[in-house]
Design an enzyme around this catalytic site. Structure first.
Site, short mmCIF file in Angstrom:
data_model
loop_
_atom_site.label_atom_id
_atom_site.label_comp_id
_atom_site.label_asym_id
_atom_site.label_seq_id
_atom_site.Cartn_x
_atom_site.Cartn_y
_atom_site.Cartn_z
N ASP A 1 -3.62 14.05 39.94
CA ASP A 1 -4.00 14.34 41.32
C ASP A 1 -3.15 13.52 42.30
OD1 ASP A 1 -5.97 15.97 40.17
OD2 ASP A 1 -7.36 14.28 40.06
N SER B 1 3.58 18.04 34.40
CA SER B 1 3.40 16.60 34.14
C SER B 1 3.48 16.38 32.64
CB SER B 1 2.10 16.08 34.75
OG SER B 1 0.99 16.74 34.23
#
Lengths: 305, 305
Positions: A249, A217
């Site tokens: 998440d 990410s």
């Protein structure tokens, strides 16, 4: 069902204060409580997407009971947490309303005994039998062996269940060597693991260390996937401002649900980036707005191949 | 027994962190939990002095249950808290180990319904029948009428029980008008009440507003008592460095126990200042060391008359 593992669950408490002033007394105008720990966040997003999900890990003491009570309010989420003697940790996020910034105070978590760890691994093995995929998420509480994720990755692989690992530091280093199907570090975590600050290079290095696919990410720049099928980058359609808590998440939930549906990498990444962006834009940390998600999903820009 | 009233009890949580950095994530090395709220602190000190004490007020939810569990470990302290539907608040004190300074994050407390308030006042009336003295301490939780302390002061006076009020702001302003036997503001609170920043003058003004005696805490300078019998100042024998959390509550415990023992003002003040100083010097916030207390009690300097 999808199985998520959160060894260090938490009761996430958020205080909103007009301004954070060190060494002063603050009276919170608003206090909220949510089940926390990365794997429980992933489970809640999967449940909100309508996908059956089972959450395991440890819960103990009054805070553990509070977490389980809050989870009982999530339709589609099955609570398979294993009781432990020590109390589940609290995390306090203090949101400074003048700047929007958050200051975080985390407790270390309960000390897990060897008997509790044995009980957990037995429960985990039984749950794998019914799982389409499993996510291993977050930090290890004190007492859990540092090689814990390697053990859990191997068990999943032996059971033929695809396994995603989302952790950092030594737990990631040990876990990745057991050859998980996917890891999802952020840029800093993959740099710490590989020594490379260049994400494409770091992704390749992380694959060499054992991960079948690496999804890094990149914060506001979206996700970078380094896979045997190719390398892709997926970015949100516009710069986003909001609260990034839980965005990673939500990306894990998108990647896992895409995996079990047999989507190709560009589609998995579009879903993951859109869910992540919809989480940043939501008013409450770690929530996401389904309409924003649907709108963004069609607009995520995926490049590579 | 001595009765203490804590309408807004708390679960006091303390985190020790190497350094407080706004907008960063902190992992607490050590976490402690104690029953909190001024009246519960007073009760714990009285119990540690060997004096039978009953604590009333409200407790609710999981945090209230945690507070009651911790109180059960205090020999000599009788728990007469009244259940409420809302959860007892948490307070978080973050101790910066680099400077020793504390940053405080307080929740507002449960909203008390009118039925709960009625149940409390009934319980309070029954407890007064067996009380030698009563202390009314701390802030009012949401839902409790702002004139609550005036009602409780009047009930104590009607029952012939000496009453000490330790609160601030509008709750103090309303409560003092009901003519308590003693108030124990700090310098800032008495200045807010009277408009006078000069403590002797402010003490006289506070007496004119209804308090029979006013004991103002002057921080490191000790206590100033303005009473019908005279005016005294009592100071610790040496400058103290440590954690002042709970020092004012220890002073209240000293004043109350001295009152029920029929001590004269100089002896009450010596006890209160020594307890307060022994609390500042103790390693844990709100605790006191009995040996330090005994040593300091003989050395407190009382002037006036």
């Amino acid at each position: 069902m999808i199985l998520t593992v959160t060894l260090n669950t938490a009761l996430d408490v958020t205080h909103r204060v007009p301004r954070l002033i060190p060494h002063a007394t603050h009276r919170a105008a608003a206090v909220t409580e949510r089940p926390g720990g990365k794997g429980l966040n992933v489970a809640r997003v999967l449940a909100a997407l309508g996908r059956p999900v089972t959450a395991t890990g440890f819960a103990g003491g009054r805070t553990g009971a509070a977490v389980r009570e809050l989870l009982a309010d999530c339709p589609g989420l099955t609570d398979a947490l294993v009781p432990c003697a020590g109390p589940t940790r609290r995390t306090l996020a203090v949101v400074d309303e003048s700047s929007g910034d958050t200051t975080q105070f985390n407790e270390p978590g309960p000390v897990i005994g060897s008997g509790e760890w044995a009980e957990f691994t037995e429960r985990y093995g039984a749950l794998l039998a019914g799982a389409e995929a499993v996510a291993l998420c977050g930090s290890l509480p004190p007492g859990v062996p540092v090689g814990a994720y390697a053990v859990l990755v191997r068990a999943a692989r032996a059971a033929g269940v695809p396994v995603l690992l989302d952790t950092s530091g030594e737990a990631l280093r040990r876990g990745i060597a057991a050859r998980p199907d996917m890891v999802k570090p952020n840029a800093a975590e993959v740099a710490e693991l590989t020594g490379s600050r260049e994400p494409v290079q770091a992704g390749r290095d992380a694959r060499r260390r054992g991960a079948h696919a690496v999804v890094t990410s990149l914060g506001p720049q979206g996700l970078l996937a380094t896979t045997p099928e190719g390398t892709w980058q997926a970015a949100p359609p516009r710069p986003l401002s909001g609260n990034p808590t839980g965005a990673g998440d939500s990306a894990v939930a998108g990647l896992l649900s895409g995996l079990v549906e047999g989507l190709d990498w560009p589609s998995r990444l579009s879903r993951a980036v859109a869910l992540s962006a919809a989480t940043v834009l939501a008013p409450a940390a770690g929530e996401f707005d389904p309409c924003t998600y649907e709108e963004l999903r069609r607009k995520v820009c995926v490049t590579g191949g």
